[in-house]
Design a protein around this motif. Structure first.
Motif, PDB file in Angstrom:
ATOM      1  N   SER A 148       0.805  -1.055  -0.062  1.00 46.31           N
ATOM      2  CA  SER A 148       0.096  -0.130  -0.032  1.00 46.31           C
ATOM      3  C   SER A 148       0.998   1.355   0.222  1.00 46.31           C
ATOM      4  CB  SER A 148      -0.958   0.021   1.210  1.00 46.31           C
ATOM      5  OG  SER A 148      -0.316   0.330   2.239  1.00 46.31           O
ATOM      6  N   GLY A 160      -6.248   0.024  -1.580  1.00 46.29           N
ATOM      7  CA  GLY A 160      -7.090  -1.512  -1.609  1.00 46.29           C
ATOM      8  C   GLY A 160      -6.453  -2.084  -0.339  1.00 46.29           C
ATOM      9  N   THR A 162      -6.541  -5.708  -0.296  1.00 45.81           N
ATOM     10  CA  THR A 162      -6.072  -7.140  -0.345  1.00 45.81           C
ATOM     11  C   THR A 162      -4.910  -7.060  -1.799  1.00 45.81           C
ATOM     12  OG1 THR A 162      -7.561  -7.518  -2.546  1.00 45.81           O
ATOM     13  CG2 THR A 162      -8.389  -8.077  -0.066  1.00 45.81           C
ATOM     14  N   GLU A 165      -6.414  -6.333  -5.159  1.00 47.50           N
ATOM     15  CA  GLU A 165      -6.873  -4.918  -5.264  1.00 47.50           C
ATOM     16  C   GLU A 165      -5.636  -3.773  -5.438  1.00 47.50           C
ATOM     17  OE1 GLU A 165     -10.769  -5.133  -2.302  1.00 47.50           O
ATOM     18  OE2 GLU A 165      -9.078  -3.810  -1.923  1.00 47.50           O
ATOM     19  N   SER A 169      -4.523  -1.586  -8.750  1.00 46.98           N
ATOM     20  CA  SER A 169      -4.255  -0.244  -8.730  1.00 46.98           C
ATOM     21  C   SER A 169      -2.794   0.211  -8.952  1.00 46.98           C
ATOM     22  CB  SER A 169      -4.778   0.298  -7.345  1.00 46.98           C
ATOM     23  OG  SER A 169      -3.920   0.237  -6.426  1.00 46.98           O
TER      24      SER A 169
END
Lengths: 571, 571
Positions: A148, A160, A162, A165, A169
């Motif tokens: 992240s 996101g 997970t 995700e 992204s």
């Protein structure tokens, strides 16, 4: 009584200038050190940076009053920030007023739960999180946090909770990489890794004493923050697109009470419980480790109350969920904190910063904070532990692998719930097939050993069956099967003696099974006896009808049963 | 291999005319007896009455192929009907096409889960439903079913799946009580209670043999159905407002496959799991009891496959979830069924009824069926068991009370989930504080006993600590506390010996605790030893680094440890 609920009364009367001096120094060092991480974890949770500062003021004062660890430093931590963000993702858009409100509700619920668990002395619940599950969860969370933060290091948008995700992204936006941001981010990253790995060694070569060198090496993030803020300010990097912290409202945190919005409370109940338990486990295991180093003790149930009050304090001062943080506690401990007063001094220090110095943070690049987070969460990823668990136990490894896999693929909540369920399930499965052995007498003694392993005396009309586990619902049926198979395979059998020397408990389900065994053996003209029943188990049985129904006797010892029954063959 | 998955191959080759005659008679008796209850349970689940018949045809054939019990009769049962109704209440309005569709999906999911659990040999999972939880759940469900049938007996509308909902809906509509319906309902109720309680006694007084009297007493519902249907037809009670079964489509059940509607499947996943587990537990415990009476065995894992296939068969023939039913199985057993072929004959019989005789059921009053259900579920309410459990064990009683309370107040799903969680939680709590004892040598022997209870030899510099439970995540921290308290209270201590004779398992969490204990005792200059470590546990430890780190030794016996260490005081 008062001392139990207010541990501060145990040390405050003996407080003196020597202790105060040590605590004051530790408080100042902690103030400086934890500002970057407090800002960073607030951003990780999708909150304005200032919330991290707010959560480092009142909660520290509350823990000073109610906590039992002398050196634990509470505040926002990476793992709870991630869990907070994941819990609130579906509730409100990040940055909105509803999102802030929901964060406070989450902290309040978590605080109330922790305090309630403490008052009900439910600290043992934390034991159900097994080591492999915790370590798997921390590893997977560390990977999620690093992923992240990659977006912040690259200067792109990406979010996101997970792996899927986050990957999607990142990949879709990677062409928009902002090069100045990337240079700052990777520069900080390289500097911080260097300081962490070789900092102490490098600084001692610069003629610094080992103590000061160790402290300065830990201050790497502070240097990075100061240097990159100055650069960002001098060259006005914000104007060229580098994301910075920006304007932070000056002043102490507003005191409010989260709104009583029942549907929202209900929605956040499970996340709050998980945050409470994970926070407690992280905090208490660290607290115990450090207390052990100074031969002090902490009380897990009072710790629950301490952490609960800290979270309630966070909730009413616009903060976020807090717990004892690894890095801030280590800093506090190494800086020589002697009592929780060090936390009070740190709270005052951070309060002063919040009151007056937030404009200095305007130009601080977000990428610097991302680098700080990334380096500090690398300690969570524990590959060695994964390898060890694989070597040691496949079923523990399975629980760990499921926790890691589900945390990465489905998110933190699914991961921790599945890990705990699987640990408990595997344990119940193992105890659902209790070990038992047919025993015989070691000739000339009063000892009885497994007939399969030793040369012992036995008789074809008597079976002495030793049960090596407590009898309860999960293994009651297995016991029935064992006895029925025994009787079916030995037609000449007349007596079955259950040796209960290892049976600490017979629950209501197992009692029903014993009833059923007794009735069924009676139909087959086999007598059921018990031997070596422990006192508390016998007291229980006396409260039931079982002993009236029992076809045989309860013998005090296996030897007594053997002496009696071997003399009684039906001629 | 084939025989394992198709138990029919075990008995079909030996099938003969004697067995066939017995099975045929049982099949005919079951056909007649189960029609009223099949209709009644479909209505209880909010379904058209005919669904109950459909669910009593193909599922019986499937169970004949795959089931292992010789005498179990599958079909709709009261408890699953209640759970089906509760599960579908939020999904679609009762009676709608979507509701029927969802019922089939529920049966399919349940069938697939049962079959999958059977193939993965997960039959032991049923053991996690402890006796007190099952019995509490059945009692509370019985009360809910009786309350739901009260509306049908009064001829008013009333529905709900919790005590609150049912009470409110009954009270608001009680003024609309339909007197003719009430007369029929209470008349049937009184007749059925009489037949159940005193039927056999009355009939033997009428010069009937005891066997026939017992069978006729069980046929009470059949008489009630015939008599009230004739009365209802003769006086056209339907025209005066008595609710009757009405038109039932003639013909065999349509063969379809439930639609693959993923959101619906996901919604029904948990209810299907609960229905599967409850159905399996009810069926398998009855199957085991009856098999024991004839000295046969059933295989729980193959039973899962048998019940799974029955539910899949129900799903593709417009039926509802099925399992082995108590009353129909008892009828089958008492009627002399010898093999699952009796089920095939019953399936053929019910098929014939469905094909040709449904118009005869047009005038059957719903109140008669309500009376049938009410009387049969009274056997579920087991007050004696509640009292026994209270006397025997407070913690088992707590699990039971929570199950009853939540089932009544929140519904069947909440009740069973809470009951299971509480049973597991209480068990883990009990094992989380393992029994341990300091032991000393019985003078002149190689035996060691608790120092608190016996006159034994001991030495102040050696502590022999016997642990009476396997070491795993839930009790690992407790072990640490025990050892640390021991060391803190005896400053002269030099050696701690953990006697592992009762330790069948040391999991990864407990290994970490042992590591921590070892390291911490080393800091305190106390040596840690192990004794009597079992073979499999030792193999595991050899796969870890623990034995390299251990400050002391691993002794084969406590006596060896004692002989060695008592001679080694630090002079």
């Amino acid at each position: 009584m008062l001392k139990r609920y207010l541990p501060i009364l145990a040390w405050l009367p003996h407080y003196n200038t020597r202790l105060c001096g040590a605590d004051l120094l530790a408080g100042i060092i902690v103030t400086v050190m934890v500002i970057p991480q407090s800002l960073a974890y607030a951003i990780l949770a999708g909150l304005p940076a200032v919330v991290g500062l707010y959560a480092s003021i009142l909660p520290l004062l509350a823990y000073t009053l109610f906590g039992t660890s002398r050196t634990l430093a509470v505040g926002p931590v990476a793992i709870l920030a991630l869990m907070t963000g994941a819990a609130l993702a579906g509730v409100a858009p990040p940055g909105s007023a509803e999102y802030l409100e929901a964060t406070m509700v989450l902290a309040l619920l978590s605080g109330l739960m922790l305090a309630a668990m403490g008052m009900m002395k439910l600290g043992f619940f934390a034991n159900f999180l097994s080591h492999p599950v915790i370590s798997g969860f921390l590893t997977a969370s560390g990977i999620l946090i690093a992923a992240s933060q990659a977006a912040n290091l690259l200067g792109i948008s990406g979010s996101g909770f997970t792996v899927m995700e986050l990957t999607v992204s990142l990949v879709t936006d990677i062409t928009n990489t902002h090069w100045p941001t990337l240079v700052i981010g990777t520069g900080c990253l390289a500097f911080l890794v260097l300081m962490r790995r070789r900092g102490q060694w490098l600084l001692t070569r610069l003629w610094l004493g080992p103590g000061l060198a160790s402290l300065l090496a830990k201050a790497g993030p502070v240097f990075a923050v100061i240097v990159t803020t100055l650069v960002s300010w001098r060259f006005d990097l914000a104007a060229s697109g580098v994301a910075v912290v920006g304007a932070i409202p000056k002043g102490l945190p507003p005191l409010t009470f989260p709104s009583v919005d029942l549907p929202l409370w209900r929605e956040l109940l499970v996340p709050a419980l998980l945050i409470s338990v994970v926070g407690f486990v992280e905090s208490v295991s660290m607290g115990q480790m450090l207390a052990a180093k100074r031969r002090q003790r902490i009380s897990p149930n009072q710790e629950l109350i301490g952490l609960g009050s800290a979270n309630i304090a966070a909730a009413i001062s616009a903060g976020m969920p807090v717990t004892g943080g690894l890095s801030r506690t280590v800093i506090n401990f190494d800086a020589g904190a002697q009592t929780p007063a060090a936390g009070t001094f740190a709270a005052l220090g951070i309060g002063l910063v919040t009151l007056a110095m937030t404009p200095l943070l305007y130009h601080l690049p977000i990428a610097t904070l991302a680098a700080t987070i990334t380096v500090s969460i690398l300690t969570l990823v524990d590959i060695k532990m994964i390898k060890q668990t694989w070597r040691y136990s496949r079923s523990d490894f399975a629980a760990m692998a499921v926790t890691i896999g589900l945390t990465l693929v489905e998110g933190v909540e699914a991961g921790i719930i599945a890990g705990v369920s699987l640990s408990v399930g595997l344990f119940l499965y193992r105890t659902s097939r209790p070990h038992s052995a047919l025993v015989g007498r070691v000739p000339g003694t009063e000892h009885f050993r497994n007939v399969a392993r030793h040369e012992v005396e036995s008789a074809s009309h008597v079976a002495l069956l030793r049960i090596d586990e407590s009898l309860y619902f999960a293994n009651a049926r297995y016991l029935e099967d064992t006895v029925y198979n025994l009787v079916a395979s030995r037609p000449e059998l007349e007596h079955v003696v259950l040796i209960c020397s290892a049976v600490n408990l017979i629950d209501a389900s197992a009692l029903e099974s014993l009833d059923a065994i007794n009735a069924r053996l009676k139909d087959s003209h086999v007598t059921l006896h018990l031997a070596e029943v422990k006192g508390p188990v016998m007291d229980r049985l006396n409260n039931s009808d079982f002993l009236d129904e029992l076809t045989g006797r309860v013998f005090l010892s296996t030897f007594a049963a053997w002496s009696e029954l071997r003399r009684r063959p039906t001629e």
